[in-house]
Design a protein around this motif. Structure first.
Motif, mmCIF file in Angstrom:
data_model
loop_
_atom_site.group_PDB
_atom_site.id
_atom_site.type_symbol
_atom_site.label_atom_id
_atom_site.label_comp_id
_atom_site.label_asym_id
_atom_site.label_seq_id
_atom_site.Cartn_x
_atom_site.Cartn_y
_atom_site.Cartn_z
ATOM 1 N N ASP A 88 0.817 -1.225 0.000
ATOM 2 C CA ASP A 88 0.000 0.000 0.000
ATOM 3 C C ASP A 88 0.848 1.270 0.000
ATOM 4 O OD1 ASP A 88 0.930 0.094 2.625
ATOM 5 O OD2 ASP A 88 -0.950 -0.603 3.493
ATOM 6 N N GLY A 89 2.106 1.141 0.447
ATOM 7 C CA GLY A 89 3.000 2.299 0.419
ATOM 8 C C GLY A 89 2.761 3.309 1.529
ATOM 9 N N ASP A 90 1.737 3.130 2.347
ATOM 10 C CA ASP A 90 1.478 4.162 3.346
ATOM 11 C C ASP A 90 1.172 3.630 4.747
ATOM 12 O OD1 ASP A 90 -1.049 3.175 2.989
ATOM 13 O OD2 ASP A 90 -1.887 5.004 2.126
ATOM 14 N N CYS A 91 1.438 2.382 5.007
ATOM 15 C CA CYS A 91 1.262 1.887 6.379
ATOM 16 C C CYS A 91 2.551 2.167 7.167
ATOM 17 C CB CYS A 91 0.913 0.395 6.393
ATOM 18 S SG CYS A 91 2.292 -0.694 5.971
ATOM 19 N N CYS A 94 5.598 0.285 5.580
ATOM 20 C CA CYS A 94 6.075 0.846 4.304
ATOM 21 C C CYS A 94 6.790 2.168 4.528
ATOM 22 C CB CYS A 94 4.901 1.058 3.349
ATOM 23 S SG CYS A 94 4.257 -0.472 2.642
ATOM 24 N N CYS A 102 4.447 -5.025 5.224
ATOM 25 C CA CYS A 102 3.251 -4.226 4.909
ATOM 26 C C CYS A 102 1.965 -4.930 5.339
ATOM 27 C CB CYS A 102 3.198 -3.947 3.401
ATOM 28 S SG CYS A 102 1.706 -3.057 2.904
ATOM 29 N N ASP A 103 1.112 -4.151 6.017
ATOM 30 C CA ASP A 103 -0.165 -4.700 6.500
ATOM 31 C C ASP A 103 -1.056 -5.189 5.365
ATOM 32 O OD1 ASP A 103 0.101 -4.400 9.261
ATOM 33 O OD2 ASP A 103 -0.471 -2.281 9.192
HETATM 34 ZN ZN LIG Z 1 2.314 -0.983 3.706
#
Ligand SMILES: [Zn+2]
Ligand SMILES: [Zn+2]
Length: 324
Positions: A88-91, A94, A102-103
């Motif tokens: 997702d790039g934003d957890c 990440c 990553c979740d």
């Molecule tokens: Zn992530």
């Protein structure tokens, strides 16, 4: 396209004609030339990993020719697709350089269709360029066995005397990297597996023998590749104070209880989960300089079940790879 499809866990893969996959924005379309077979594939087939998409095309060590490119790859380029297929790039993971945790990660050949097929699509941000020195079938095992093994080696720290337990696809690659780094490799196998032990010695291991009994000297670290929980307390018994046992597989049988004194002395047990793209870039740059040579046993696509069974029985020397 032709594909080997898993309809449900505990069923053999089935050769099927499937619609060609279509690359969505951000994805590239790849004509698969080779796809490595990994123990993780067996764990999915056996139902030991709980969340596969179904029906599923397994295979997360894909090397192929780009048919439809994107911004990083052009048609005709060679691309490698690893296990980590999307994040997702934003957890919190990440954002802290740990995209392997990553979740919301999605994995190739597990939640995304993989490479046991003539064609595959992949998010190009997670694909790698494949070093020219390697033929397709020899590059494929680098993409999971190699780079997750490499991550496990890094997490073993500066260990000089290092055990690699379960001498299969990963260990045969990591053994060469570790030896080139000046470490001494101690290869642990099933008792009496003389073929695996001879193979390990041929790749530079200074000792090869029964992993449960261990070598005649104390080790700095052990990486456990075999999915065998008994190896964890055995390895703890074999490492020095401050040493580390790294569990490199995605699934393992239960670890038997053991006395606290085995952990005492600041010994550490840890797992390795997945990979980051940085791990991949590092290993793929390093491998040709060692140079790592992968030993492969190749199978045509339609013999994926035979390849999995040979892997299950410990009969594969090095890595099993499907070639198309
Ligand atoms: Zn992530
Ligand atoms: Zn794998």
């Amino acid at each position: 396209m032709r594909a080997m499809v898993l309809d449900a866990p505990r069923n053999p893969l089935r050769l099927a004609e499937r619609p060609d996959p279509v690359a969505e924005p951000g994805q590239i379309l790849i004509r698969v030339r080779a796809c490595g077979v990994c123990r993780t594939d067996l764990h999915v087939v056996d139902g030991e990993l709980r969340d596969p998409k179904l029906p599923l095309i397994l295979g997360h060590q894909i090397v192929g020719e780009v048919v439809q490119g994107g911004s990083r790859f052009a048609p005709g380029d060679r691309a490698g697709v690893p296990w980590l297929g999307w994040t997702d790039g934003d957890c919190r993971y990440c954002l802290s350089g740990r995209e392997n945790l990553c979740d919301s990660a999605r994995f190739t050949g597990y939640q995304l269709d993989g490479g046991f097929a003539e064609l595959a699509v992949a998010d190009e941000r997670f694909c790698f360029s494949v070093p020219e020195a390697y033929a397709d079938e020899h590059a494929a095992p680098l993409l999971c066995a190699g780079l997750i093994g490499y991550r496990a080696l890094r997490l073993a720290g500066d260990a000089e005397a290092i055990g690699l337990y379960g001498f299969g696809s990963s260990a045969h690659i990591v053994c060469q990297v570790a030896t080139a780094e000046g470490r001494r490799v101690f290869a642990g196998t099933r008792a009496g597996d003389e073929n695996a032990q001879a193979f390990a010695r041929s790749l530079g291991a200074v000792w090869a023998g029964d992993a449960l009994a261990g070598p005649p000297e104390e080790l700095d670290a052990v990486v456990v590749f075999a999915p065998v929980g008994e190896l964890v307390p055995a390895a703890l018994r074999q490492i020095r104070k401050g040493g580390v046992v790294v569990c490199a597989g995605i699934h393992m049988s239960d670890i038997p209880s053991f006395p606290y004194e085995l952990l005492w002395g600041e010994r550490v047990i840890r797992s390795v989960a997945n990979l980051t793209r940085e791990d991949g870039e590092e290993l793929l740059a390093l491998a040709p300089t060692v140079p790592v040579r992968t030993e492969v046993e190749v199978f045509p696509l339609e013999q994926a079940n035979e390849a999995l069974e040979r892997l299950r029985r410990g009969e594969v020397r090095g890595s099993a790879v499907l070639v198309l």
